[in-house]
Design a protein around this motif. Structure first.
Motif, PDB file in Angstrom:
ATOM      1  N   THR A 115      33.435 -43.199 -10.538  1.00 40.28           N
ATOM      2  CA  THR A 115      35.026 -42.711 -10.766  1.00 40.28           C
ATOM      3  C   THR A 115      35.575 -42.129  -9.638  1.00 40.28           C
ATOM      4  O   THR A 115      34.726 -41.016  -9.039  1.00 40.28           O
ATOM      5  CB  THR A 115      35.093 -42.135 -12.046  1.00 40.28           C
ATOM      6  OG1 THR A 115      34.096 -41.050 -12.139  1.00 40.28           O
ATOM      7  CG2 THR A 115      34.807 -43.235 -13.097  1.00 40.28           C
ATOM      8  N   LEU A 116      36.512 -42.173  -9.063  1.00 44.36           N
ATOM      9  CA  LEU A 116      37.221 -41.473  -8.002  1.00 44.36           C
ATOM     10  C   LEU A 116      38.276 -40.277  -8.519  1.00 44.36           C
ATOM     11  O   LEU A 116      38.995 -40.687  -9.482  1.00 44.36           O
ATOM     12  CB  LEU A 116      37.666 -42.389  -6.917  1.00 44.36           C
ATOM     13  CG  LEU A 116      36.784 -43.584  -6.409  1.00 44.36           C
ATOM     14  CD1 LEU A 116      37.430 -44.456  -5.651  1.00 44.36           C
ATOM     15  CD2 LEU A 116      35.711 -42.582  -5.898  1.00 44.36           C
ATOM     16  N   GLU A 117      37.994 -39.202  -7.898  1.00 49.36           N
ATOM     17  CA  GLU A 117      39.191 -38.126  -8.018  1.00 49.36           C
ATOM     18  C   GLU A 117      40.737 -38.700  -7.704  1.00 49.36           C
ATOM     19  O   GLU A 117      40.659 -39.517  -6.637  1.00 49.36           O
ATOM     20  CB  GLU A 117      38.915 -36.887  -7.118  1.00 49.36           C
ATOM     21  CG  GLU A 117      38.535 -35.939  -8.228  1.00 49.36           C
ATOM     22  CD  GLU A 117      38.283 -34.486  -7.490  1.00 49.36           C
ATOM     23  OE1 GLU A 117      39.208 -33.834  -6.855  1.00 49.36           O
ATOM     24  OE2 GLU A 117      36.996 -34.004  -7.339  1.00 49.36           O
ATOM     25  N   ALA A 118      41.651 -38.215  -8.385  1.00 52.14           N
ATOM     26  CA  ALA A 118      42.811 -38.639  -8.065  1.00 52.14           C
ATOM     27  C   ALA A 118      43.233 -38.479  -6.767  1.00 52.14           C
ATOM     28  O   ALA A 118      44.309 -39.036  -6.090  1.00 52.14           O
ATOM     29  CB  ALA A 118      43.807 -38.164  -9.149  1.00 52.14           C
ATOM     30  N   SER A 119      42.963 -37.136  -6.257  1.00 48.74           N
ATOM     31  CA  SER A 119      43.435 -36.763  -4.958  1.00 48.74           C
ATOM     32  C   SER A 119      42.819 -37.911  -3.938  1.00 48.74           C
ATOM     33  O   SER A 119      43.417 -37.624  -2.634  1.00 48.74           O
ATOM     34  CB  SER A 119      42.772 -35.281  -4.607  1.00 48.74           C
ATOM     35  OG  SER A 119      41.455 -35.499  -4.542  1.00 48.74           O
ATOM     36  N   LEU A 120      41.797 -38.460  -4.110  1.00 50.55           N
ATOM     37  CA  LEU A 120      41.534 -39.431  -3.125  1.00 50.55           C
ATOM     38  C   LEU A 120      42.116 -40.789  -3.098  1.00 50.55           C
ATOM     39  O   LEU A 120      42.500 -41.418  -1.914  1.00 50.55           O
ATOM     40  CB  LEU A 120      40.033 -39.835  -3.416  1.00 50.55           C
ATOM     41  CG  LEU A 120      38.825 -38.890  -2.881  1.00 50.55           C
ATOM     42  CD1 LEU A 120      37.437 -39.342  -3.469  1.00 50.55           C
ATOM     43  CD2 LEU A 120      38.775 -38.834  -1.309  1.00 50.55           C
ATOM     44  N   VAL A 121      42.561 -41.126  -4.242  1.00 57.33           N
ATOM     45  CA  VAL A 121      43.315 -42.505  -4.067  1.00 57.33           C
ATOM     46  C   VAL A 121      44.787 -42.384  -4.372  1.00 57.33           C
ATOM     47  O   VAL A 121      45.488 -43.636  -4.820  1.00 57.33           O
ATOM     48  CB  VAL A 121      42.450 -43.438  -5.719  1.00 57.33           C
ATOM     49  CG1 VAL A 121      41.329 -43.691  -5.174  1.00 57.33           C
ATOM     50  CG2 VAL A 121      42.424 -42.647  -6.823  1.00 57.33           C
ATOM     51  N   LYS A 122      45.380 -41.118  -4.418  1.00 63.83           N
ATOM     52  CA  LYS A 122      46.903 -41.179  -4.537  1.00 63.83           C
ATOM     53  C   LYS A 122      47.448 -42.111  -3.613  1.00 63.83           C
ATOM     54  O   LYS A 122      47.274 -42.218  -2.456  1.00 63.83           O
ATOM     55  CB  LYS A 122      46.952 -39.705  -4.434  1.00 63.83           C
ATOM     56  CG  LYS A 122      48.078 -39.312  -5.212  1.00 63.83           C
ATOM     57  CD  LYS A 122      48.706 -37.844  -4.681  1.00 63.83           C
ATOM     58  CE  LYS A 122      47.749 -36.724  -4.801  1.00 63.83           C
ATOM     59  NZ  LYS A 122      48.400 -35.410  -4.694  1.00 63.83           N
ATOM     60  N   GLY A 123      48.530 -42.895  -4.071  1.00 61.11           N
ATOM     61  CA  GLY A 123      49.217 -43.684  -3.416  1.00 61.11           C
ATOM     62  C   GLY A 123      48.783 -44.861  -3.049  1.00 61.11           C
ATOM     63  O   GLY A 123      49.233 -45.774  -2.239  1.00 61.11           O
ATOM     64  N   ILE A 124      47.678 -45.314  -3.529  1.00 60.28           N
ATOM     65  CA  ILE A 124      47.120 -46.722  -3.080  1.00 60.28           C
ATOM     66  C   ILE A 124      47.492 -47.852  -4.253  1.00 60.28           C
ATOM     67  O   ILE A 124      47.322 -47.435  -5.376  1.00 60.28           O
ATOM     68  CB  ILE A 124      45.275 -46.498  -3.196  1.00 60.28           C
ATOM     69  CG1 ILE A 124      44.923 -45.868  -2.198  1.00 60.28           C
ATOM     70  CG2 ILE A 124      44.594 -47.924  -2.958  1.00 60.28           C
ATOM     71  CD1 ILE A 124      45.253 -46.017  -0.654  1.00 60.28           C
ATOM     72  N   ASP A 125      47.939 -49.124  -3.818  1.00 57.65           N
ATOM     73  CA  ASP A 125      48.308 -49.833  -4.672  1.00 57.65           C
ATOM     74  C   ASP A 125      47.564 -51.351  -4.596  1.00 57.65           C
ATOM     75  O   ASP A 125      47.859 -51.785  -3.481  1.00 57.65           O
ATOM     76  CB  ASP A 125      49.913 -50.124  -4.552  1.00 57.65           C
ATOM     77  CG  ASP A 125      50.396 -51.092  -5.736  1.00 57.65           C
ATOM     78  OD1 ASP A 125      49.764 -51.188  -6.591  1.00 57.65           O
ATOM     79  OD2 ASP A 125      51.455 -51.657  -5.295  1.00 57.65           O
TER      80      ASP A 125
END
Length: 1311
Positions: free
Chosen positions: A1300-1310
């Motif tokens: 699972t990846l932290e939200a700060s890494l995948v923010k804004g990826i659609d």
């Protein structure tokens, strides 16, 4: 001589060891109870008056009929039994816990029955059963002494003016209120007594009666049989006609001619008027327990009893409170009986005599019973310590529980099963008020009057099984049916919804008895059979819970010693049970309870007994328990999966009840009938109402020709011979006994206070034992915490087992908090608040703040500015070490409502900051305060022990705890952020608007703008937990929009934990990889250069393996010259993947941050970056730097164009899908609104590929791509097929784990 030897030979098999009579000694006359005098001595000492002056005066203010006088053991038969020496003081004190009491003819009282227990040093128990009745005083001296006392009392009360005396008596001291709740005899039951009491006693018109106790002392708790024997004996004394035989015959019979029933058999013997039956369980059954469990359940209610039972299992302090001694005993025995296969290992005094009140001060787990005065208010009962106390008010059916203790596994289903068993016997299961914890004083604010009313009703219902009556249910029912008022009351209670199930059950029970009783069995026999069946079924339900929970315990017992002697000598150092493996094998819902329970003394003793059973005979409880587990295995009644937490009901309820029924219906053995003894003519005279002086000569020796006693005597001799032989074979027995006692008393203090010779010296000695015990416990606890925390490292050094779960750590810290509370409540002068530690801290805070104010008033200008580091660059300012500041943090936390909670939070915070020892040392350095709060003998005033204690706590500074941060997850915490640029002017010159976002395991702070030209800011935010990432960026505004940052430091201002987030790169368009924002990965910084004088010992820096240098981006400034070899790169990839696999194999609570393993130093991203950089043609002359992301983009562009031209149509279907997925991901990353730079994009691609298990599929595509020869040299790893295939194999091992990846890494990826 032969007679006495036969007696001694038979004693272990005799039903009763002694018959004793306690009462008034007419020779010595009326003596005030010297224990009351001792009590005055203690009080005077506590209040700082001269104790010797205080103890001499008599208490004339109190009415003489209410005073207690000294009782004596008037006679005992036989004089002595060699294996159970008669303890005169204990028997006297427990037969009459309040001493003698007097009454007149106007105040009729029924005889009272109660039982008691004497626990010996070795833990063995002797039971006493007592019938107390009032006998007319015939001695003229005693009557005139009482008359004189009344005259003095009247004179005193006339002289004293009421107001002053009443104010003097309302002392708030803890022991006073305890004493006042005990100093009164049972209240008069006759209504006319109130008018008479004014006149008191007048020898010319009143008859004086004094209490007398008949007592049987037995090796086993045959409560019903003894009760019936004593009540028949009392009936013989009071009835108009003389008994069939002299009383000596009956006493002689029970002492010498009634044997103990053999295991699994029943026995019938004869009382004065009717036969008495008792039975003893067989060897494979649960041990004998004759106290009525049904009564304990109906007094407290099922849920309350289960809660008290849980507190007992966790070895808290249990205080039972009731006006009735027998209720105290019934509740205490019920609770300890249900512990099977475990045994209570600490102080056990079900009836605490008035003189032993100071024992409530004991800083150890205890189970004690305290007699309440009728109508005494619980709120007036000031107890020395309550942080860890379970208070059980039996008469009012309610309990107070300690704060936050774990619930018993499957509690709801367990209560349901118990309720069904009780209902099948007509006992309502929902008695008892809801339990109150210390935080909420009751769910419904019931008025005292209402409580009294319901209590009275319940007592009406309960009287059938009330300890004061002989269980005459018929009489109760007649009373209820014949009384119109009560009938109306009953109808009313039914309408208002109060259950009167007991009355209906009584009716049903009586009807059943009427139909059954025809078969020559009395109602009492039926009641006894019913009780015995109910007892065994309730116990079976409890036993079956433990059989299920510990079905596999043997697999985790560590058998490490070759023989008993070496095991006993090294007992303290040995690890006997693999706790970590055991817990990892248990269902999740059981863990909170089990992790606490396996730390208790009773569990340790159980495991010790298991280990010792290799060399010795198995302890009886263990033998039965192991037998049950084997049987369960045989029938495979085990839950199909090991970790199942589904509830398994007890399957042997019917059989267990049948076994008892068969024994009681078909008697196996009948004892010799009582018969005339060889007494002189004129002896054994009968006088109604008086218990005669028995003839000692016939009662002190047993029969010489009794076949049964000869048989047991020869068996005993055979046993003795065998024992002597084994002694010669084994090690020296004294030594062995000493070792065994020491091994068993590990962590234990006293089983029971010595009930005699209560001189101040003895009390001092007892307290000294406590001080030693507390110190030993502290040493063991800190050692255990260190060993667990150091994990593998400690194991390699030979300190026992490895790895600790977060749960276990929590348990150990909770038990440390409990120990500190007990230390702080030992020897308190006056109790204040529920938590002694917090109360001491508040006193300290008040003093220090007062001193500060005075100090400021004297020198207002001495305000020293906060000292910055000598270095002129930006750095984190140091955090001041302050005990008061830490207290204020805790006080400002609205989540914590109680003092006990605050004390625990403060301990956790100090432990996390590595300041616990230093803070406590500072607290105790105020000697005047300690003197004011604590008595001379208190632990905190024992200088040497105190020093050692602080030293043990200091050792905890060698390990890192997060016990505050991880528990208080919802509190607001101030954080400080410092940004350290590489070039000092870099930040001053940037024209853009920077921002920062801090993330931790529990959440993130959100994006916060940093004021221009400022490198330091503070913000408040809900606890983020351990910090993991910092996002740092700017908006690229203005001309000078470049920023070179070395690192970011973030500190939690409450716990002082500082995290360092290395960067070492530019942020700005057109420099480095063009990134405007970077995600930085942090780690806890080891505090350097801080004021170490206070801490005494600091955590050594975290050791790293040499290969793990700081992650250097291959394109960053410092990385230009650094080129790892292909072997190093492959090793780094293997290591990175290995670390992730290990991460998932750890228990969830210990895993740490996955983000750091994916993106931090020596992470998967870093290793793959090096792989892709190997042989990469990046820096071209006069051209801008090329990045790995450029290669990925070109490869994707090629695939997309090939796809459009149809080249990919021929490729296999799955490959086409993979192509599409890679293109989709790369385009999504490129179209994100975030400016994360080329290296940031590559990092994101690797993380998403790892999460969605696509990396091994993407690699072949990149390798096949025609772009490769243009961008990579021939020797590049990416062009070596075998290396690439090996890499794919390694990456595929990650497919088994949910990344699972932290939200700060995948923010804004659609996607």
């Amino acid at each position: 001589m032969s007679g006495s030897s036969a007696v001694s030979g038979a004693a272990p098999c005799r039903f009763a060891h002694y018959f004793a009579i306690c009462g008034i000694d007419t020779e010595t006359g009326l003596e005030p109870d010297e224990l009351a005098a001792l009590y005055q001595w203690l009080e005077a000492d506590r209040q700082g008056r001269d104790p010797d002056a205080a103890a001499t005066g008599e208490n004339f203010e109190q009415s003489p009929l209410k005073r207690t006088f000294k009782s004596k053991v008037l006679a005992r038969y036989p004089e002595n039994v060699e294996w159970n020496p008669f303890d005169q003081d204990a028997v006297n004190m427990l037969c009459m816990p309040k001493g003698l009491s007097f009454r007149t003819q106007a105040d009729q009282r029924p005889p009272q029955f109660h039982s008691f227990i004497i626990t010996k040093e070795d833990g063995s128990r002797t039971y006493g059963f007592v019938n107390t009745f009032y006998e007319e005083v015939t001695s003229p001296q005693i009557c005139s002494a009482m008359q004189t006392l009344y005259q003095m009392h009247n004179a005193q009360s006339a002289a004293a003016n009421t107001p002053s005396s009443s104010s003097a008596s309302s002392s708030s001291s803890s022991m006073d209120s305890l004493a006042s709740s005990l100093d009164e005899a049972d209240p008069p039951t006759c209504p006319s007594s109130s008018s008479r009491r004014v006149g008191g006693y007048d020898s010319s018109r009143d008859t004086l009666y004094v209490s007398k106790a008949l007592c049987l002392i037995t090796p086993m708790p045959f409560m019903h049989a003894c009760r019936r024997f004593l009540s028949q004996l009392h009936r013989a004394v009071t009835s108009a006609a003389a008994p069939p035989l002299p009383l000596e015959s009956y006493v002689h019979n029970i002492l010498y001619e009634v044997p103990l029933p053999a295991p699994g058999r029943s026995l019938k013997f004869h009382g004065v008027y009717e036969p008495i039956v008792c039975q003893r369980p067989g060897l494979g059954e649960l041990q004998l327990a004759d106290f009525p469990l049904g009564e304990a359940f109906s007094l407290l209610g099922v849920e309350n009893l289960v809660q008290v039972f849980t507190c007992t299992l966790l070895e808290m302090q249990i205080l039972l409170y009731s006006h009735d001694y027998q209720r105290l005993m019934t509740a205490a025995e019920a609770i300890t009986t249900l512990l099977f296969p475990f045994q209570w290992q600490h102080v056990y005094v079900p009836i605490l005599p008035a003189s032993l009140l100071h024992f409530l001060d004991a800083p150890v787990p205890y189970l004690m019973g305290l007699q309440s005065k009728d109508g005494a208010d619980r709120s007036k009962l000031e107890l020395p310590q309550e942080a860890n106390l379970c208070f059980v008010d039996i008469d009012n059916h309610y309990i107070e529980l300690p704060e936050d203790f774990p619930q018993f596994p499957n509690k709801a289903e367990f209560i349901q099963e118990l309720s069904e068993v009780l209902l099948s016997y007509g006992i309502s299961a929902n008695m008892g008020a809801p339990p109150r914890t210390r935080t909420n004083p009751g769910s419904t604010p019931s008025t005292p009057a209402r409580e009294r009313k319901t209590a009275a009703l319940r007592q009406l219902e309960d009287d059938g099984r009330n300890g004061n009556l002989a269980g005459e249910e018929l009489a109760v029912l007649e009373l209820l049916q014949g009384n119109a008022t009560l009938e109306r009351l009953q109808a009313l209670t039914k309408r208002t919804g109060v259950t009167v199930a007991r009355v209906d059950a009584l009716r049903a029970g009586v009807r059943a008895q009427a139909s059954e009783g025809q078969g020559g069995r009395t109602a009492a026999d039926e009641e006894e059979l019913r009780n015995a069946k109910l007892n065994v079924q309730l116990r079976e339900v409890f036993a079956s819970r433990f059989t299920t929970m510990f079905a596999d315990y043997e697999a985790f017992v560590i058998q490490s010693a070759p023989d008993l002697e070496s095991w006993l000598t090294n007992r303290e150092q040995m690890h006997n049970f693999d706790k970590a493996s055991f817990l990892s094998d248990q269902p999740e819902p059981y863990l909170p309870f089990l992790s606490h329970f396996i730390e208790t003394q009773m569990f340790a003793t159980f495991i010790d007994n298991k280990i010792m059973s290799q060399w010795e005979e198995k302890e009886p409880l263990l033998r039965v328990f192991d037998g049950r587990i084997d049987k369960a295995r045989l029938y495979n009644v085990r839950a199909p999966s090991l970790r199942s937490s589904s509830y398994q009901r007890c399957s042997i309820l019917k059989e267990s009840a049948q076994a008892i029924e068969q024994r009681l219906m078909k008697i196996d053995h009948t004892a010799i009938h009582p018969h005339l003894l060889d007494m002189k003519i004129g002896q054994g005279k009968y006088e109604q109402g008086f218990f005669p002086k028995l003839q000692a000569d016939v009662l002190n020796t047993g029969p010489t020709s009794n076949k049964w006693s000869h048989r047991t005597a020869t068996a005993q001799r055979r046993k003795d011979r065998h024992r002597q032989q084994t002694e010669h074979l084994g090690l020296d027995n004294d030594l062995k006994e000493k070792y065994i006692q020491e091994a068993r008393s590990l962590g234990k203090n006293l089983r029971q206070p010595k009930l005699s010779d209560l001189s101040p010296a003895v009390i001092a000695q007892t307290n000294w034992k406590f001080v030693e015990g507390l110190l030993k416990e502290c040493r063991m606890k800190t050692k255990r915490m260190l060993v667990e925390k150091m994990g593998r490292e400690a194991v390699e050094l030979g300190h026992g087992e490895a790895n600790i779960t977060g749960l276990e750590e929590n348990t150990l810290i909770a038990s440390l908090c409990d120990l500190l509370e007990r230390i702080w409540s030992h020897g308190l002068q006056v109790k204040q608040g529920k938590s002694a530690l917090w109360s001491h801290l508040l006193h300290y805070q008040a003093r220090e703040e007062k001193l500060d104010q005075q100090h400021q008033a004297e020198s207002p200008v001495s305000n020293v500015p906060e000292r910055r580091k000598s270095d002129c660059s930006v750095a984190m300012p140091s955090l001041r070490v302050s005990l008061i500041q830490d207290m204020r943090h805790i006080q400002s936390m609205s989540e914590i409502k109680t003092d006990v909670g605050r004390a625990r939070a403060w301990i956790r915070l100090s432990l996390e900051k590595k300041l616990l020892s230093q803070h406590l040392k500072q607290l105790l350095s105020r000697h005047a305060l300690a003197k004011k709060l604590y008595k001379r003998y208190a632990f905190l005033r024992s200088e040497e022990e105190k020093e050692q204690f602080l030293f043990h706590l200091l050792s905890l500074n060698t390990v890192d705890y997060f016990c505050f941060t991880s528990v208080f997850t919802t509190i607001m915490i101030p954080y400080r952020v410092v940004i350290i640029p590489i070039k000092k002017l870099s930040n001053a010159m940037t024209t853009s608007n920077p921002w920062v976002c801090v993330s931790g395991e529990l959440g993130d702070s959100g994006i916060m703008q940093i004021p221009k030209n400022v490198l330091e800011m503070t913000f408040d935010c809900q606890n983020l937990g351990k910090l993991t990432t910092v996002q740092l960026g700017h908006d690229n505004a203005g001309l000078l929009a470049k920023w070179l940052v070395d690192c970011v430091m973030v500190r939690n201002e409450i716990t002082g934990h500082t995290y360092r987030f290395p960067c070492g790169r530019w942020l700005g368009k057109g420099v480095d990889d063009g990134s405007l924002e970077r995600v930085l990965f942090g780690e806890l910084a080891v505090p350097s250069g801080e004021e170490d004088s206070g801490r005494g010992c600091r955590t050594p820096p975290l050791q790293r393996s040499p290969s793990q240098t700081r992650r250097i981006s291959t394109t960053s400034l410092s990385g230009r010259g650094y080129k790892p070899t292909s072997a190093q790169i492959q090793e780094a990839i293997g290591e990175a993947v290995n670390n992730i696999v290990k991460h998932f194999h750890k228990p969830e609570k210990e895993r740490g941050s996955l983000t750091v393993l994916l993106c931090g130093e020596s992470s998967l991203v870093a290793a793959l970056e090096q792989f892709f950089h190997h042989g990469f043609k990046s820096a071209r002359l006069f051209q801008k730097t090329v990045f790995v992301w450029d290669f990925v983009e070109k490869a994707v562009a090629y695939m997309e164009s090939a796809d459009q031209m149809g080249d990919l149509q021929e490729t296999a279907e799955p490959l086409g899908m993979t192509c599409q997925s890679l293109c989709r991901y790369v385009n999504a990353i490129n179209s994100t609104p975030r400016n994360i730079g080329k290296d940031g994009k590559f990092q994101l691609l690797v993380c998403l590929g790892a999460r969605d298990r696509l990396l091994p599929q993407w690699l072949p595509l990149l390798v096949e791509c025609p772009v490769i020869p243009r961008m990579y040299e021939d020797a590049a790893l990416l062009r070596d097929r075998t290396t690439v295939n090996a890499l794919i194999g390694v990456l595929e091992t990650l497919h088994d784990f949910p990344v699972t990846l932290e939200a700060s890494l995948v923010k804004g990826i659609d996607l």
